[in-house]
Scaffold this active site. Structure first.
Site, PDB file in Angstrom:
ATOM      1  N   CYS A   1      26.098  55.846 130.185  1.00  0.00           N
ATOM      2  CA  CYS A   1      25.006  56.823 130.564  1.00  0.00           C
ATOM      3  C   CYS A   1      24.202  56.558 131.745  1.00  0.00           C
ATOM      4  O   CYS A   1      23.772  57.328 132.444  1.00  0.00           O
ATOM      5  CB  CYS A   1      24.241  57.143 129.437  1.00  0.00           C
ATOM      6  SG  CYS A   1      25.115  57.846 127.909  1.00  0.00           S
TER       7      CYS A   1
ATOM      8  N   HIS B   1      23.024  66.509 129.384  1.00  0.00           N
ATOM      9  CA  HIS B   1      23.337  65.176 130.034  1.00  0.00           C
ATOM     10  C   HIS B   1      24.705  65.092 130.159  1.00  0.00           C
ATOM     11  O   HIS B   1      25.273  64.439 129.395  1.00  0.00           O
ATOM     12  CB  HIS B   1      22.792  64.164 128.536  1.00  0.00           C
ATOM     13  CG  HIS B   1      23.126  62.962 128.958  1.00  0.00           C
ATOM     14  ND1 HIS B   1      23.265  62.096 130.108  1.00  0.00           N
ATOM     15  CD2 HIS B   1      23.071  61.723 127.844  1.00  0.00           C
ATOM     16  CE1 HIS B   1      23.338  60.905 129.799  1.00  0.00           C
ATOM     17  NE2 HIS B   1      23.397  60.624 128.684  1.00  0.00           N
TER      18      HIS B   1
ATOM     19  N   CYS C   1      18.598  55.108 128.829  1.00  0.00           N
ATOM     20  CA  CYS C   1      19.259  54.129 127.520  1.00  0.00           C
ATOM     21  C   CYS C   1      20.668  54.055 128.033  1.00  0.00           C
ATOM     22  O   CYS C   1      21.219  55.101 128.652  1.00  0.00           O
ATOM     23  CB  CYS C   1      18.898  54.434 126.192  1.00  0.00           C
ATOM     24  SG  CYS C   1      19.414  56.129 125.979  1.00  0.00           S
TER      25      CYS C   1
END
Length: 399
Positions: free
Chosen positions: A105, A354, A384
């Site tokens: 991510c 996202h 994160c």
């Protein structure tokens, strides 16, 4: 050491899963912000020394080094001009080569951090950094394989990120309402920002096709700005049985398709090219945390990057912490002391979604444009990352 500056930053709209971009090839999606950067900045693309794109699921339509293919699709320079002479402070043309990376991510943010490091060290002068993720075409996790038995000699569990989000909520004592209130804020903030035109400067419309008909996508497809806590209270839990958890689709990030890109260069080259930088990259950080709890990385990443920059939370005007899950944001707020009213001020991933490899550079895109709009001097972005990592970047506005 030289300064690395961001000249411009742009992203596509984020299309909801199976939505506006379902018929758009990921290579075309990745090319869209590159094309916008070149047009908006009169960029001679032969001067781009590298294109670094994050991509978390680099398989199928996103395989074959999409960071090299995207500039070709965008019509960028395909090779070095043998007749190009030395530039004022860098050597000739380069032809926009490309490399894709995967820090899960944090990939899009890592692309910018790597670009900054290359520029600050003097190895490169002009780098484009960003990311792409077409989560409709290449769903999250479809590139994974089995874990080695030796992993389980070290760690007893292999859990999904959503379960990690649940354990964070348990550890910090967050209720479902606590998290749903963050989610509602994210949605309403995005709605207000959109209505006020705050996204106009950072989102480049994409001309594509849907069901064999030409369309122009101009707006994020995932947000629901009218969402309220009562509505969210009726959603089923995503990772646990009812009554045993707090995480659901409404307080988690949206699954979307999108791409983003930033133009990073040295301050000297920006001046020579007549570009007016938006921000300088002050400091970067990446760190590791427990791979089972997994999503607490933004906490030490933030503390570490502030310490490296000899700054405190009070020195930062704007924050972006990726809303992978509302519990991640809530824990970060509690542990860092950062104020919610200066964090994710235009909504976050719970609203706009996202797109894994693209989100990090999209968050920095949000920050540099909001700094320019408001006159804020400093900003910090953090995320994160799966299997227990955190990443952070500090920016300072260039007057």
């Amino acid at each position: 050491m030289r300064e690395a500056v961001i000249v411009d930053a742009v992203r596509t709209p984020f299309g909801k899963r199976d939505g506006a971009f379902r018929d758009t090839h990921p290579q075309d999606l990745a090319a869209a912000p590159l094309r916008a950067l070149a047009e908006r900045n009169d960029l001679d693309t032969s001067l781009v020394e590298d294109v670094i794109l994050g991509c978390v699921t680099p398989k199928g339509d996103q395989g074959s080094n999409i960071a090299r293919i995207a500039p070709l699709v965008a019509g960028w320079s395909e090779e070095v001009d043998p007749d190009a002479g030395p530039g004022a402070s860098w050597q000739g043309s380069h032809g926009a080569p490309g490399v894709q990376l995967n820090r899960m991510c944090g990939s899009g943010q890592q692309a910018i951090n790597f670009a900054a490091g290359q520029v600050r060290a003097g190895f490169q002068d002009v780098v484009v950094a960003g990311g792409v993720e077409h989560m409709t075409r290449e769903p999250m996790g479809t590139d994974g394989g089995s874990m080695a038995e030796t992993y389980f000699e070290e760690y007893e569990e292999l859990i999904p990120q959503g379960e990690s989000a649940e354990r964070i909520a348990e550890t910090w004592g967050f209720t479902r309402q606590d998290l749903d209130e963050i989610a509602v804020d994210s949605q309403s903030r995005w709605g207000e920002a959109w209505e006020e035109g705050r996204y106009d400067s950072q989102i480049a419309p994409v001309e594509t096709e849907l069901d064999d008909e030409p369309i122009t996508v101009e707006k994020d497809g995932h947000p629901r700005p009218g969402t309220d806590v009562e509505t969210l209270s009726g959603l089923p839990l995503a990772f646990r049985d009812e009554g045993e958890g707090v995480v659901h689709a409404g307080n988690s990030s949206g699954i979307v398709d999108g791409a983003s890109a930033t133009l990073v260069c040295s301050a000297e080259v920006a001046e020579e090219q007549g570009w007016e930088p938006m921000a300088r990259i002050v400091q970067t950080e990446v760190c590791a945390v427990d791979p089972v709890m997994m999503l607490t990385g933004p906490i030490p990443a933030t503390k570490n990057v502030l310490a490296k920059a000899d700054m405190t939370v009070e020195d930062i005007d704007l924050f972006e912490v990726n809303e992978a899950f509302a519990s991640v944001v809530a824990a970060w707020l509690e542990e860092t002391g950062a104020p919610w009213d200066r964090t994710n001020v235009n909504g976050g991933a719970i609203a706009h979604g996202h797109p894994l490899g693209a989100t990090g550079s999209a968050l920095i895109t949000k920050l540099v444009h909001e700094m320019e709009r408001t006159g804020a001097q400093t900003a910090l972005s953090t995320m994160c990352i799966g299997f227990g990592q955190g990443i952070a970047t500090i920016l300072e506005r260039v007057e």
